[in-house]
Scaffold this motif. Structure first.
Motif, PDB file in Angstrom:
ATOM      1  N   GLU A 251       0.834  -1.209   0.000  1.00  0.00           N
ATOM      2  CA  GLU A 251       0.000   0.000   0.000  1.00  0.00           C
ATOM      3  C   GLU A 251       0.868   1.259   0.000  1.00  0.00           C
ATOM      4  N   GLN A 252       2.002   1.178   0.693  1.00  0.00           N
ATOM      5  CA  GLN A 252       2.879   2.356   0.769  1.00  0.00           C
ATOM      6  C   GLN A 252       3.514   2.639  -0.592  1.00  0.00           C
ATOM      7  N   ARG A 253       3.973   1.579  -1.269  1.00  0.00           N
ATOM      8  CA  ARG A 253       4.530   1.786  -2.616  1.00  0.00           C
ATOM      9  C   ARG A 253       3.456   2.325  -3.560  1.00  0.00           C
ATOM     10  N   ALA A 254       2.244   1.783  -3.418  1.00  0.00           N
ATOM     11  CA  ALA A 254       1.148   2.202  -4.301  1.00  0.00           C
ATOM     12  C   ALA A 254       0.853   3.692  -4.155  1.00  0.00           C
TER      13      ALA A 254
ATOM     14  N   GLY B  86       5.309  12.493 -13.657  1.00  0.00           N
ATOM     15  CA  GLY B  86       6.456  11.618 -13.913  1.00  0.00           C
ATOM     16  C   GLY B  86       6.244  10.687 -15.085  1.00  0.00           C
ATOM     17  N   SER B  87       7.234   9.849 -15.320  1.00  0.00           N
ATOM     18  CA  SER B  87       7.144   8.935 -16.467  1.00  0.00           C
ATOM     19  C   SER B  87       6.198   7.772 -16.176  1.00  0.00           C
ATOM     20  N   LEU B  88       5.797   7.578 -14.915  1.00  0.00           N
ATOM     21  CA  LEU B  88       4.757   6.588 -14.631  1.00  0.00           C
ATOM     22  C   LEU B  88       3.474   6.976 -15.360  1.00  0.00           C
ATOM     23  N   ASN B  89       3.331   8.249 -15.666  1.00  0.00           N
ATOM     24  CA  ASN B  89       2.113   8.720 -16.329  1.00  0.00           C
ATOM     25  C   ASN B  89       2.299   9.159 -17.783  1.00  0.00           C
TER      26      ASN B  89
ATOM     27  N   LEU C 188       5.750  -6.415  -7.229  1.00  0.00           N
ATOM     28  CA  LEU C 188       5.379  -5.256  -8.057  1.00  0.00           C
ATOM     29  C   LEU C 188       4.166  -5.525  -8.934  1.00  0.00           C
ATOM     30  N   HIS C 189       3.278  -4.523  -8.999  1.00  0.00           N
ATOM     31  CA  HIS C 189       2.089  -4.593  -9.837  1.00  0.00           C
ATOM     32  C   HIS C 189       2.292  -3.785 -11.115  1.00  0.00           C
ATOM     33  N   LEU C 190       1.460  -4.085 -12.093  1.00  0.00           N
ATOM     34  CA  LEU C 190       1.556  -3.403 -13.393  1.00  0.00           C
ATOM     35  C   LEU C 190       1.517  -1.882 -13.250  1.00  0.00           C
ATOM     36  N   LEU C 191       0.636  -1.375 -12.376  1.00  0.00           N
ATOM     37  CA  LEU C 191       0.495   0.078 -12.254  1.00  0.00           C
ATOM     38  C   LEU C 191       1.592   0.707 -11.386  1.00  0.00           C
TER      39      LEU C 191
ATOM     40  N   VAL D  39      -4.298   0.190  -7.835  1.00  0.00           N
ATOM     41  CA  VAL D  39      -2.906  -0.191  -8.099  1.00  0.00           C
ATOM     42  C   VAL D  39      -2.696  -1.643  -7.688  1.00  0.00           C
ATOM     43  N   LEU D  40      -3.205  -1.987  -6.500  1.00  0.00           N
ATOM     44  CA  LEU D  40      -2.942  -3.324  -5.963  1.00  0.00           C
ATOM     45  C   LEU D  40      -3.807  -4.407  -6.605  1.00  0.00           C
ATOM     46  N   SER D  41      -4.854  -3.991  -7.336  1.00  0.00           N
ATOM     47  CA  SER D  41      -5.641  -5.020  -8.035  1.00  0.00           C
ATOM     48  C   SER D  41      -5.178  -5.178  -9.484  1.00  0.00           C
ATOM     49  N   SER D  42      -4.189  -4.371  -9.909  1.00  0.00           N
ATOM     50  CA  SER D  42      -3.622  -4.598 -11.247  1.00  0.00           C
ATOM     51  C   SER D  42      -2.725  -5.835 -11.167  1.00  0.00           C
ATOM     52  N   PRO D  43      -2.498  -6.501 -12.307  1.00  0.00           N
ATOM     53  CA  PRO D  43      -1.770  -7.776 -12.271  1.00  0.00           C
ATOM     54  C   PRO D  43      -0.364  -7.643 -11.669  1.00  0.00           C
ATOM     55  N   VAL D  44       0.056  -8.675 -10.967  1.00  0.00           N
ATOM     56  CA  VAL D  44       1.426  -8.704 -10.438  1.00  0.00           C
ATOM     57  C   VAL D  44       2.362  -9.035 -11.600  1.00  0.00           C
TER      58      VAL D  44
END
Ligand code: ZN
Lengths: 383, 119
Positions: free
Chosen positions: A169-172, A325-328, A209-212, A199-204
């Motif tokens: 949850e903290q990373r998310a 950021g580049s995450l987006n 680490l999750h996809l998002l 974030v946490l329901s996106s695929p691992v």
């Protein structure tokens, strides 16, 4: 100093990497009020596959100069992956200051889509081209499955969770805050709001680490012109700078949870809290968390608590990755450095449009790159 | 020591399914990824050794690979003091950091494989 810049990003660019590169170069020069004939310095970088799927460009810096039709008297090819963009700037400034050149064009990018189509990343290019060597001892290293940026950062995240109790949850939270910042950024790929649950329901992709939590590789270029005379933009200066290069295999480091940002930021010697905003390399959520600790915003192991208790959105007390950021935006050619640097230059010039912060006097940037986490560059730009 | 010599030692060990490593006679540093010089002190006085294969999980991740299904991968801290990357063969056990494992080498590609020590 920086007299012009440009950035173009597309999920899939229909055309040659050279073509897009030239377009971005011309835009940056046009902002600077310069033409190609004024460019006497060139700095660039390369990763396998990102120039139209080719593993290697023979004498790449020459090919870039050739395509653009420039004959530089200063020519540089940096090889620090995601950290290259930030490292280009002080080198170009030094070149200009010492009279080696008047206008240095710093240009980086390529097509991530070409590499993605082969089912690998730039760090696993040996899987599609046997002529590529990753280490001096691939024979004893590449037998199994699989070291790539995803598994490498997954191991760092897993170890961080185990040693310090960091929760998913903290990373998310890193992804959630950055998404809030991206909403009005015209580069952003994803319009919808993000929650920790989403974030946490996106695929691992690789535990934990999750996809998002990961960047998406896209096509794009960034160009920055460093000039002796600057006609259009605010005069920026380098307030602090440090780099560190740790060539070890990550498994041979004292631990996986430290990055060379620890050393590059110490060399820079600038308290990141003094900056008006931060641009922190964000290939994965864990990358941001590790740097938050290594640049001194939190004690080692407390990055998770930090992102829970600190508002890092652009409305908060310590804005991080103010454009999302580049995450987006996606990660152009497997390097996020151009995204960070463009956002910093925009904020310092009041050119960030709807996501502009008020009164930005200094921006703290940290870039990470290379195979594993070999390179870190800390750069503080001020106006 | 020449690289060729180290390579021969490694190849022989791998064919026997055993993990080779190098130990520095000057400073005592042991390491798996081969070099003709100690990475800590630069000495060329290296002893070619064989590991007993005993170690502990240092870090582990699991993911799905397109052609190979579920993959378990990570780093083992070996009792002789060095670390290496390997795959884990878990037999349904849930390995975690500090779980005991036994590491060996497999096949033509020298795949390094760690199995839970209790099995
Ligand atoms: Zn030694």
């Amino acid at each position: 100093m920086i007299s012009g810049f440009s950035g173009k990003i597309a999920k899939k660019y229909e055309g040659s990497a050279f073509e897009l590169m030239a377009e971005v170069a011309m835009d940056a020069l046009s902002m600077a009020g310069l033409g190609l004939k004024d460019v006497d310095g060139l700095s660039t970088t390369f990763l396998p596959g990102v120039f139209d799927g080719k593993t290697h460009l023979h004498f790449q810096a020459s090919q870039v100069a050739q395509y653009l039709g420039i004959r530089p008297r200063y020519l540089d090819l940096l090889d620090f992956g995601g950290a290259s963009a930030l490292a280009m700037i002080p080198r170009a400034i030094n070149a200009v200051a010492s009279g080696l050149a008047e206008n240095v064009l710093c240009i980086l990018g390529g097509k991530g889509s070409e590499v993605r189509a082969k089912g690998v990343t730039v760090d696993g290019y040996d899987r599609v081209d046997k002529g590529v060597q990753l280490t001096p001892f691939d024979r004893y290293y590449r037998g199994g499955f699989d070291f790539n940026p995803v598994t490498d950062y997954a191991l760092a995240a897993q170890r961080h969770a185990k040693v310090f109790g960091t929760r998913d949850e903290q990373r998310a939270m890193v992804a959630v805050s950055q998404r809030k910042n991206s909403v009005t950024n015209p580069y952003a790929l994803y319009p919808e709001e993000l929650t920790v649950e989403r974030v946490l329901s996106s695929p691992v992709i690789a535990e934990p680490l999750h996809l998002l939590e990961a960047v998406y590789p896209v096509d794009g270029f960034h160009a920055f012109v460093v000039s002796k005379r600057n006609r259009t933009l605010s005069d920026l200066r380098v307030e602090a700078y440090g780099e560190a290069h740790w060539p070890e295999m990550p498994c041979e480091l004292d631990d996986l949870v430290v990055t060379p940002a620890l050393e590059s930021s110490r060399r820079a010697g600038f308290d990141p809290r003094r900056a008006d905003c931060l641009q922190i390399y964000d290939s994965f959520t864990i990358t941001v968390l590790l740097q938050i600790e290594d640049v001194g915003l939190a004690n080692k192991g407390e990055g998770g608590k930090f992102v829970e208790s600190t508002d890092t959105t652009r409305w908060g007390e310590l804005p991080i990755n103010t454009g999302g950021g580049s995450l987006n935006t996606g990660q152009p050619a497997y390097m996020s450095g151009g995204v960070l640097l463009e956002e910093a230059v925009r904020q310092l010039n009041g050119l960030a449009g709807d996501h502009q912060l008020s009164a930005v006097r200094s921006v703290f940037l940290n870039g990470i790159g290379g195979w594993g986490r070999n390179h870190s560059v800390t750069l503080v730009l001020g106006v | 020591m020449r690289f060729q010599e180290i390579q021969e030692h490694y190849d022989v060990a791998f064919r026997r399914g055993v993990i080779p490593f190098l130990s520095c006679e000057e400073c005592g540093k042991s390491f798996f990824y081969p070099s003709t010089r100690c990475r800590k002190c630069g000495s060329a006085r290296l002893d070619k050794r064989l590991s007993a294969g005993e170690g502990k999980v240092f870090a582990i991740t699991r993911f799905r690979a397109k052609d190979f299904g579920e993959v378990s991968y990570g780093i083992v801290q070996m009792e002789e003091g060095f670390r290496l990357y390997c795959n884990f063969e878990e037999f349904g056990s849930n390995l975690e950091v500090d779980s005991g494992v036994k590491v060996g080498a497999m096949g033509e590609t020298f795949q390094l494989l760690a199995r839970p020590r209790t099995l």
